[in-house]
Scaffold this motif. Structure first.
Motif, PDB file in Angstrom:
ATOM      1  N   GLU A   1      39.685 -11.606  25.191  1.00  0.00           N
ATOM      2  CA  GLU A   1      39.409 -11.782  23.767  1.00  0.00           C
ATOM      3  C   GLU A   1      40.643 -11.454  22.927  1.00  0.00           C
ATOM      4  OE1 GLU A   1      36.858 -13.069  22.329  1.00  0.00           O
ATOM      5  OE2 GLU A   1      35.637 -13.294  24.130  1.00  0.00           O
TER       6      GLU A   1
ATOM      7  N   ALA B   1      34.663 -18.812  33.970  1.00  0.00           N
ATOM      8  CA  ALA B   1      34.666 -17.462  33.410  1.00  0.00           C
ATOM      9  C   ALA B   1      34.826 -16.430  34.526  1.00  0.00           C
ATOM     10  CB  ALA B   1      33.374 -17.212  32.631  1.00  0.00           C
TER      11      ALA B   1
ATOM     12  N   VAL C   1      37.973 -13.308  35.484  1.00  0.00           N
ATOM     13  CA  VAL C   1      37.785 -11.860  35.614  1.00  0.00           C
ATOM     14  C   VAL C   1      37.861 -11.366  37.056  1.00  0.00           C
ATOM     15  CG1 VAL C   1      36.398 -11.774  33.523  1.00  0.00           C
ATOM     16  CG2 VAL C   1      35.265 -11.909  35.733  1.00  0.00           C
TER      17      VAL C   1
ATOM     18  N   ARG D   1      31.260 -16.202  29.481  1.00  0.00           N
ATOM     19  CA  ARG D   1      30.192 -15.422  30.111  1.00  0.00           C
ATOM     20  C   ARG D   1      30.444 -15.201  31.598  1.00  0.00           C
ATOM     21  NH1 ARG D   1      24.718 -18.475  28.586  1.00  0.00           N
ATOM     22  NH2 ARG D   1      25.923 -20.271  29.311  1.00  0.00           N
TER      23      ARG D   1
ATOM     24  N   GLN E   1      37.186  -8.861  29.991  1.00  0.00           N
ATOM     25  CA  GLN E   1      36.646  -9.518  28.794  1.00  0.00           C
ATOM     26  C   GLN E   1      37.360  -9.047  27.532  1.00  0.00           C
ATOM     27  OE1 GLN E   1      32.164  -9.093  29.483  1.00  0.00           O
ATOM     28  NE2 GLN E   1      32.338 -11.164  28.680  1.00  0.00           N
TER      29      GLN E   1
END
Length: 582
Positions: free
Chosen positions: A366, A306, A310, A347, A362
């Motif tokens: 999505e 995760a 990012v 997360r 995030q």
């Protein structure tokens, strides 16, 4: 034993071994083996691809970066004007500047000892005279035969001799590639060995090869998996401005070892983050085939991956807070998120100063990463339709203790049309950019894609050293983590650690088109105990069972504190091979 070499194909291993027997060093052998891999595993890598490598010389690790950046014309505005929301996984728009050839030449010039003609000879002979073509390569060609005939005639001309796929195991030659390399050697003149190698680099990047590539990309548009035909944006001018280079590795200390990976233009640091999350756990007390071990590893992988999504990007363009991501305080806070139940949430953690970036990424993930449909992963090509490309790997140690860990990739036959007259195709690495300006790994000219290519090299304070890696796209560091933990904590030798049952998560967005993900997903070999798999399902993991031998092609080479050598190539496929040289 004076030297060791392992690779994902026995002919490449043998070519490198012969170089070592003839007095060449690890760098000479790596180049010879790497060029052979381009010939004998064309569905996994090629001359138009990419190359990350970690070198060990004179007590120091160095990264060789031969990952080409996006061309000058590769802008988000241009791709959007072509009607795209994601960069296709094949075709000419998916191409970045090919870096592999320059990387191999830089390694040979600066660290090798042999003449270019000598290290290129095995690849030229196999391209000219033929090699037994692998079953998987034939299956890939057969699955794309109609597409090649309809849309990529230059690929049909090479891969469908007489209009049909080659026979499995039959000799297959690539005379155009042999002719390309022979012309390079003929033009690579100069008063010194270094000058001749530099002249070969000029042939590729500022000579007839670059001119042919530029003309091909500017020619008629060709079909890709977006369902539309597009021209490429790569030009001869882009090629002329490219050069591979060296940089310091990203490192992490773990149980007496120091592990070296590439910077965040590759996914390599994610392995270091996984280890930072697990550093305080008593892994030796856990059964390496049991559910507690598997659950803990999978949940740590989810958290680290995760963060990959990012934060990771070309650090020369985008700030990446690796010091924070590898800090003890950050790892401790992240480790506390792991519970007995599987998490289905993506997360990422938050490093101070990067709060807005995390929120933007995030939201974008999505919106753009699909949670329905297959999760396309290169090493799962045999389980996917359409077929995907993959990667190769090699490890070398010579008599002086020099080491190479290299994971060449890209330029595979199924993702880009053959450049007429050259005998090879371009890469499809641009599919790893996002067409969203808010993404850290957004497309931009001159920016390296955040790839999955991830060679590893580690050294212990007692003098031990090990080189290892595997093909496998998003799974590379997940499988390497299992190999490493089983070797370090459970006492498995190189071969046993490579051959033990593998598993990985598909929880994070894939790095490859169409960028899908499966929240809570695990792919696991059925050789794991059924009780382990059932316990994982009871904890909330979504388990997909696959036959043993489906996951991972790890190879490795090691030198112990007394100077004794060992090497291994997984037995999952019959083609990999490791050789120790007297």
């Amino acid at each position: 034993m004076s030297a060791a070499i392992a690779s994902t194909h026995h002919l490449a291993t043998e070519a490198g071994a012969q170089i070592l027997r003839d007095g060449g060093n690890a760098f000479d052998a790596a180049v010879a083996a790497g060029l052979v891999l381009q010939v004998v595993e064309p569905h996994l890598n090629g001359p138009g691809g990419d190359l990350p490598a970690i070198l060990w010389k004179e007590g120091r690790a160095t990264v060789l970066c031969a990952q080409g950046p996006a061309p000058a014309g590769a802008t988000i505005a241009h791709y959007r004007a072509e009607g795209l929301e994601l960069i296709p996984g094949d075709g000419l728009l998916a191409t970045v500047i090919p870096g592999a050839f320059d990387g191999w030449m830089l390694m040979l010039r600066d660290h090798g000892t042999m003449e270019l003609a000598d290290v290129m000879a095995p690849a030229i002979a196999l391209a000219a005279d033929g090699h037994p073509i692998l079953d998987r390569a034939v299956d890939t060609i057969a699955g794309l035969a109609e597409f090649f005939c309809d849309h990529w005639p230059s690929s049909a001309a090479l891969w469908l001799p007489g209009g049909q796929p080659p026979q499995k195991g039959a000799l297959f030659a690539n005379p155009d590639l042999a002719a390309t390399w022979r012309r390079v050697l003929a033009e690579a003149q100069g008063p010194t060995r270094a000058a001749r190698i530099d002249a070969a680099r000029d042939c590729f990047y500022r000579g007839f090869i670059a001119e042919a590539i530029g003309a091909f990309c500017a020619d008629a548009p060709l079909m890709d998996e977006s369902g539309h035909a597009h021209r490429g944006v790569l030009t001869a001018q882009d090629m002329a401005g490219y050069a591979a280079f060296y940089e310091a590795p990203q490192t992490y200390d773990y149980h007496g070892w120091t592990l070296a990976k590439t910077a965040t233009w590759g996914q390599g640091p994610v392995l270091l983050q996984m280890l930072s999350l697990l550093a305080g756990d008593d892994l030796a007390a856990l059964d390496p085939l049991g559910p507690d071990f598997a659950h803990l590893v999978i949940e740590a992988q989810k958290l680290a991956l995760a963060d990959r999504e990012v934060y990771y990007a070309d650090p020369d363009v985008v700030p990446v807070p690796m010091e924070g991501l590898l800090s003890e305080d950050y790892a401790r806070a992240r480790r506390a998120l792991i519970s007995p139940d599987a998490s289905n949430a993506l997360r990422p953690g938050t490093v101070a100063g990067f709060e807005a970036q995390v929120a933007l990424m995030q939201e974008m993930l999505e919106r753009l990463s699909l949670t329905e449909g297959a999760v396309y992963e290169p090493t799962m090509a045999h389980l996917a339709d359409p077929p995907r490309g993959d990667t190769v790997h090699l490890d070398v140690i010579d008599r002086d203790g020099n080491m190479v860990s290299a994971t060449p990739s890209g330029g595979w036959l199924q993702s880009s049309p053959i450049v007429p007259g050259l005998g090879f195709c371009l890469n499809s690495r641009a599919q790893m950019y996002w067409l969203d300006e808010s993404a850290v790994s957004a497309l931009a000219p001159g920016k390296r894609p955040r790839t999955t290519l991830s060679p590893s090299l580690a050294w212990h304070r007692d003098g031990r050293r090990i080189s290892f890696g595997t093909p496998g796209g998003d799974q590379q560091d997940q499988w390497q983590l299992l190999f490493w933990l089983r070797h370090v904590h459970h006492g498995m030798d190189l071969q046993a650690a490579a051959d033990a049952p593998m598993f990985h998560t598909t929880h994070m967005p894939a790095s490859f088109y169409p960028r899908t993900r499966q929240p809570g997903g695990i792919v696991a070999e059925q050789s794991l105990p059924e009780a382990t798999l059932c316990a994982l399902e009871a904890a909330g993991h979504v388990v997909t069972r696959v036959p043993h031998g489906s996951l991972g092609r790890i190879t490795s080479a090691a030198r112990d504190a007394q100077g004794r050598l060992s090497a291994a190539a997984t037995t999952r496929t019959p083609h990999g091979r490791a050789i120790l040289i007297d």
